[in-house]
Design a protein around this motif. Structure first.
Motif, PDB file in Angstrom:
ATOM      1  N   ALA A  20       0.806  -1.220   0.000  1.00 24.39           N
ATOM      2  CA  ALA A  20       0.000   0.000   0.000  1.00 24.39           C
ATOM      3  C   ALA A  20       0.838   1.268   0.000  1.00 24.39           C
ATOM      4  CB  ALA A  20      -0.936  -0.004   1.207  1.00 24.39           C
ATOM      5  N   ASP A  21       2.037   1.233   0.572  1.00 23.71           N
ATOM      6  CA  ASP A  21       2.878   2.429   0.636  1.00 23.71           C
ATOM      7  C   ASP A  21       3.819   2.572  -0.558  1.00 23.71           C
ATOM      8  OD1 ASP A  21       1.754   3.189   3.049  1.00 23.71           O
ATOM      9  OD2 ASP A  21       3.242   2.106   4.236  1.00 23.71           O
ATOM     10  N   SER A  22       3.734   1.668  -1.497  1.00 20.58           N
ATOM     11  CA  SER A  22       4.613   1.695  -2.665  1.00 20.58           C
ATOM     12  C   SER A  22       4.273   2.871  -3.584  1.00 20.58           C
ATOM     13  CB  SER A  22       4.457   0.392  -3.454  1.00 20.58           C
ATOM     14  OG  SER A  22       5.137   0.493  -4.687  1.00 20.58           O
ATOM     15  N   PRO A  23       5.297   3.534  -4.141  1.00 19.26           N
ATOM     16  CA  PRO A  23       5.037   4.606  -5.111  1.00 19.26           C
ATOM     17  C   PRO A  23       4.670   4.066  -6.493  1.00 19.26           C
ATOM     18  CG  PRO A  23       7.379   4.351  -4.818  1.00 19.26           C
ATOM     19  CD  PRO A  23       6.708   3.417  -3.839  1.00 19.26           C
ATOM     20  N   ARG A  24       4.687   2.749  -6.645  1.00 24.19           N
ATOM     21  CA  ARG A  24       4.367   2.143  -7.938  1.00 24.19           C
ATOM     22  C   ARG A  24       2.981   2.586  -8.386  1.00 24.19           C
ATOM     23  NH1 ARG A  24       3.026  -3.510  -7.890  1.00 24.19           N
ATOM     24  NH2 ARG A  24       1.360  -3.245  -9.354  1.00 24.19           N
ATOM     25  N   GLY A  25       2.892   3.034  -9.618  1.00 27.18           N
ATOM     26  CA  GLY A  25       1.615   3.463 -10.165  1.00 27.18           C
ATOM     27  C   GLY A  25       1.358   4.951 -10.026  1.00 27.18           C
ATOM     28  N   PHE A  26       2.245   5.653  -9.305  1.00 28.94           N
ATOM     29  CA  PHE A  26       2.068   7.093  -9.124  1.00 28.94           C
ATOM     30  C   PHE A  26       2.340   7.794 -10.455  1.00 28.94           C
ATOM     31  CE2 PHE A  26       3.821  11.306  -8.325  1.00 28.94           C
ATOM     32  CZ  PHE A  26       2.808  11.862  -7.568  1.00 28.94           C
ATOM     33  N   SER A  27       1.420   8.634 -10.873  1.00 29.79           N
ATOM     34  CA  SER A  27       1.599   9.353 -12.129  1.00 29.79           C
ATOM     35  C   SER A  27       0.789  10.638 -12.082  1.00 29.79           C
ATOM     36  CB  SER A  27       1.114   8.488 -13.293  1.00 29.79           C
ATOM     37  OG  SER A  27       1.257   9.172 -14.503  1.00 29.79           O
ATOM     38  N   LEU A  28       1.405  11.699 -12.564  1.00 30.11           N
ATOM     39  CA  LEU A  28       0.712  12.976 -12.641  1.00 30.11           C
ATOM     40  C   LEU A  28       0.273  13.235 -14.073  1.00 30.11           C
ATOM     41  CD1 LEU A  28       3.105  15.278 -10.575  1.00 30.11           C
ATOM     42  CD2 LEU A  28       0.881  14.431  -9.880  1.00 30.11           C
ATOM     43  N   PRO A  29      -0.843  13.932 -14.249  1.00 22.10           N
ATOM     44  CA  PRO A  29      -1.192  14.344 -15.605  1.00 22.10           C
ATOM     45  C   PRO A  29      -0.176  15.375 -16.089  1.00 22.10           C
ATOM     46  CG  PRO A  29      -2.883  15.028 -14.025  1.00 22.10           C
ATOM     47  CD  PRO A  29      -1.822  14.327 -13.261  1.00 22.10           C
ATOM     48  N   GLU A  30      -0.178  15.633 -17.370  1.00 22.19           N
ATOM     49  CA  GLU A  30       0.750  16.608 -17.918  1.00 22.19           C
ATOM     50  C   GLU A  30       0.404  18.002 -17.400  1.00 22.19           C
ATOM     51  OE1 GLU A  30       2.173  18.142 -22.279  1.00 22.19           O
ATOM     52  OE2 GLU A  30       1.521  16.070 -22.047  1.00 22.19           O
ATOM     53  N   GLY A  31       1.409  18.712 -16.944  1.00 22.97           N
ATOM     54  CA  GLY A  31       1.210  20.059 -16.420  1.00 22.97           C
ATOM     55  C   GLY A  31       1.553  21.120 -17.444  1.00 22.97           C
ATOM     56  N   ASN A  32       1.324  22.360 -17.063  1.00 22.70           N
ATOM     57  CA  ASN A  32       1.590  23.503 -17.917  1.00 22.70           C
ATOM     58  C   ASN A  32       2.798  24.249 -17.343  1.00 22.70           C
ATOM     59  OD1 ASN A  32       1.494  26.365 -18.687  1.00 22.70           O
ATOM     60  ND2 ASN A  32      -0.420  25.827 -19.713  1.00 22.70           N
ATOM     61  N   MET A  33       3.905  24.254 -18.095  1.00 23.66           N
ATOM     62  CA  MET A  33       5.142  24.864 -17.611  1.00 23.66           C
ATOM     63  C   MET A  33       4.991  26.357 -17.332  1.00 23.66           C
ATOM     64  SD  MET A  33       8.010  22.928 -19.915  1.00 23.66           S
ATOM     65  CE  MET A  33       9.267  24.078 -19.402  1.00 23.66           C
ATOM     66  N   GLU A  34       4.293  27.077 -18.226  1.00 19.11           N
ATOM     67  CA  GLU A  34       4.134  28.522 -18.020  1.00 19.11           C
ATOM     68  C   GLU A  34       3.328  28.802 -16.754  1.00 19.11           C
ATOM     69  OE1 GLU A  34       2.717  28.061 -21.625  1.00 19.11           O
ATOM     70  OE2 GLU A  34       4.753  28.067 -22.414  1.00 19.11           O
ATOM     71  N   GLN A  35       2.276  28.028 -16.555  1.00 19.97           N
ATOM     72  CA  GLN A  35       1.500  28.190 -15.323  1.00 19.97           C
ATOM     73  C   GLN A  35       2.339  27.797 -14.104  1.00 19.97           C
ATOM     74  OE1 GLN A  35      -1.410  29.671 -14.855  1.00 19.97           O
ATOM     75  NE2 GLN A  35      -1.385  30.119 -17.046  1.00 19.97           N
ATOM     76  N   GLY A  36       3.231  26.812 -14.290  1.00 17.71           N
ATOM     77  CA  GLY A  36       4.122  26.403 -13.206  1.00 17.71           C
ATOM     78  C   GLY A  36       5.040  27.528 -12.769  1.00 17.71           C
ATOM     79  N   TYR A  37       5.518  28.309 -13.740  1.00 14.77           N
ATOM     80  CA  TYR A  37       6.332  29.477 -13.400  1.00 14.77           C
ATOM     81  C   TYR A  37       5.508  30.468 -12.579  1.00 14.77           C
ATOM     82  CZ  TYR A  37       8.803  33.882 -13.704  1.00 14.77           C
ATOM     83  OH  TYR A  37       9.414  35.063 -13.373  1.00 14.77           O
ATOM     84  N   ASN A  38       4.251  30.677 -12.987  1.00 13.20           N
ATOM     85  CA  ASN A  38       3.365  31.584 -12.248  1.00 13.20           C
ATOM     86  C   ASN A  38       3.144  31.100 -10.813  1.00 13.20           C
ATOM     87  OD1 ASN A  38       3.140  33.183 -14.534  1.00 13.20           O
ATOM     88  ND2 ASN A  38       1.243  32.212 -15.201  1.00 13.20           N
ATOM     89  N   VAL A  39       3.045  29.772 -10.642  1.00 11.29           N
ATOM     90  CA  VAL A  39       2.894  29.194  -9.297  1.00 11.29           C
ATOM     91  C   VAL A  39       4.165  29.448  -8.488  1.00 11.29           C
ATOM     92  CG1 VAL A  39       2.629  27.025  -8.006  1.00 11.29           C
ATOM     93  CG2 VAL A  39       1.248  27.438 -10.063  1.00 11.29           C
ATOM     94  N   PHE A  40       5.321  29.267  -9.127  1.00  6.29           N
ATOM     95  CA  PHE A  40       6.619  29.506  -8.486  1.00  6.29           C
ATOM     96  C   PHE A  40       6.679  30.931  -7.937  1.00  6.29           C
ATOM     97  CE2 PHE A  40      11.232  30.346  -8.557  1.00  6.29           C
ATOM     98  CZ  PHE A  40      11.718  29.208  -7.934  1.00  6.29           C
ATOM     99  N   VAL A  41       6.211  31.878  -8.725  1.00  8.63           N
ATOM    100  CA  VAL A  41       6.212  33.289  -8.320  1.00  8.63           C
ATOM    101  C   VAL A  41       5.125  33.554  -7.277  1.00  8.63           C
ATOM    102  CG1 VAL A  41       5.831  35.651  -9.149  1.00  8.63           C
ATOM    103  CG2 VAL A  41       7.245  34.069 -10.490  1.00  8.63           C
TER     104      VAL A  41
END
Length: 157
Positions: A20-41
């Motif tokens: 149950a604690d295994s990271p196997r199967g963990f996956s994120l959907p594709e993100g938006n790099m430009e929005q990621g920069y905005n989050v960083f700021v």
């Protein structure tokens, strides 16, 4: 005996990846790099972090004496799982050898925990922004030259 050791080793390798604690199967959907920069700021990550390879603003003022670099070259891939963990659990990899400027007196990361503020979409976009900042540098092995075995020539009498 050798076979038993191999079987136990294989079992342990596969057992670590299950459960149950295994990271196997963990996956994120594709993100938006430009929005990621905005989050960083938006979350003021730049107050304590600098991005390797990017020019710092002339008026950059960090809250830490030495800003913590993000990105750059590494001998291995920085995975999405590691980046997500670093964001949502910033104290997970701290050791007593960490510079005191990175931690509080009790050894906890000084990074502000944003788990109650950051949305899942923001997290995904932030990771999409940070992931390409890490470059894998192939491991260079030692260059040992093969020794040539010199066989003395037979002398003819």
């Amino acid at each position: 005996m050798k076979t038993a050791v191999i079987l136990i080793s294989v079992f342990l390798l596969f057992a670590c990846d299950q459960g149950a604690d295994s990271p196997r199967g963990f996956s994120l959907p594709e993100g938006n790099m430009e929005q990621g920069y905005n989050v960083f700021v938006k979350y003021r990550c730049q107050d304590c972090h600098r991005i390797a390879g990017e020019k710092e603003p002339e008026n950059a003022q960090y809250l830490l004496a030495k800003p913590i670099p993000l990105g750059g070259s590494s001998g291995r891939i920085k995975t999405y799982g590691e980046l997500v963990t670093s964001i949502i659990n910033p104290s997970h990899k701290l050791t007593p050898r960490q510079p005191a400027s990175f931690t509080s007196e009790d050894g906890v990361s000084l990074m502000r925990v944003v788990n109650d503020e950051l949305t899942v979409t923001e997290l995904i976009d932030l990771v999409a922004y940070l992931q390409p900042k890490y470059k894998v540098t192939p491991y260079r092995t030692s260059d040992y030259r093969l020794y040539q075995l010199r066989i003395p020539e037979k002398t003819v009498e």
